[in-house]
Write an enzyme that holds these catalytic residues in place. Structure first.
Site, mmCIF file in Angstrom:
data_model
loop_
_atom_site.group_PDB
_atom_site.id
_atom_site.type_symbol
_atom_site.label_atom_id
_atom_site.label_comp_id
_atom_site.label_asym_id
_atom_site.label_seq_id
_atom_site.Cartn_x
_atom_site.Cartn_y
_atom_site.Cartn_z
ATOM 1 N N HIS A 153 0.843 -1.198 0.000
ATOM 2 C CA HIS A 153 0.000 0.000 0.000
ATOM 3 C C HIS A 153 0.878 1.249 0.000
ATOM 4 C CE1 HIS A 153 -2.910 3.018 1.349
ATOM 5 N NE2 HIS A 153 -3.853 2.171 0.977
ATOM 6 N N GLU A 188 -3.870 2.347 -7.149
ATOM 7 C CA GLU A 188 -4.210 3.451 -6.259
ATOM 8 C C GLU A 188 -3.287 4.631 -6.550
ATOM 9 O OE1 GLU A 188 -3.443 2.530 -2.140
ATOM 10 O OE2 GLU A 188 -1.359 2.090 -2.620
#
Length: 242
Positions: A83, A155
């Site tokens: 992430h 993302e």
């Protein structure tokens, strides 16, 4: 890093009722301290549980870390790997992320591999280059059979927690690029089977247009996963489920 254990249990109990009968994959990823209880609460439901991170070693002198083997032992099915916040705040490198992907796969769980460019990288026209290098490094040394068990989440860092969301066509062009890259690295059949999620300031008022894109298979939801917005997002995905 949201919700105490009691708050997490209450929230997931609400989700079980609100999301019952949905015909698509639902994965909830609470903090480590809530995982054991949430796994028990969701057992036998249509909600799977994932962890937000793991260490790449199976065990060892890594104080404060949690291994993939530990997660597997309590019934975790998915682990978020790479992430952008882990890359930024904890200096996770592409090599570390590759090792984490392999560790998660070795325990029979599915990595949710996150990739994406910063605002500066996009402005310099480096989006595709950054995404390609992140994927190539993350999948290095993995067989086709192993990659079949990976979920990829695009993302864009410039859209995370900023209130700015990628335009549907921006999301689509990167998702299409990722699928083309997977086809080149492995084959078209595999590329078409890999779920590619979009993450970045997803809200009920912008998600439908993103989900309507041909290469967007779902969402990696941040802040909107903490309240009733998550159910509204699920209802949008449901409208695309077949």
């Amino acid at each position: 890093m949201h919700k105490t254990n009691e708050e997490a249990k209450l929230f997931v109990n609400r989700l079980i009722n609100d999301l019952a009968g949905k015909r698509f994959k639902i994965v909830v990823c609470p903090p480590f301290v809530s995982l054991t209880d949430v796994v028990e609460i969701t057992r036998g439901t249509n909600i799977s549980i994932g962890a937000q991170n793991c260490h790449f070693e199976r065990s060892g002198a890594f104080t404060g870390e949690v291994s993939a083997a530990m997660l597997k032992a309590i019934g975790i099915e998915y682990v978020i790997v790479g992430h952008s916040e882990r890359r930024k705040y904890f200096n996770e490198t592409d090599e570390m992320i590759n090792r984490k992907v392999k560790s998660v796969l070795s325990e029979g769980m599915k990595p949710i591999l996150c990739v994406g460019e910063t605002k500066e990288e996009r402005e310099k026209g480096l989006t595709f280059c950054v995404v390609e290098m992140q994927i190539r490094h993350a999948l290095y040394g993995l067989s086709r059979q192993e990659v079949e068990n990976i979920v990829i989440a695009y993302e864009p860092v410039w859209a995370i927690g900023t209130g700015v969301v990628a335009k549907p066509e921006q999301a689509q062009e990167v998702h299409r690029f990722i699928r083309k890259l997977l086809s080149e690295l492995y084959d078209t059949k595999l590329a078409e089977s890999i779920p590619i999620l979009y993450g970045g300031s997803i809200k009920p008022d912008n998600f439908f247009a993103i989900m309507a894109q041909p290469d967007v298979d779902g969402g990696l939801v941040g802040g909107a996963s903490l309240d009733e917005q998550f159910v509204k997002l699920a209802q949008i995905v449901q409208s695309f489920a077949v």
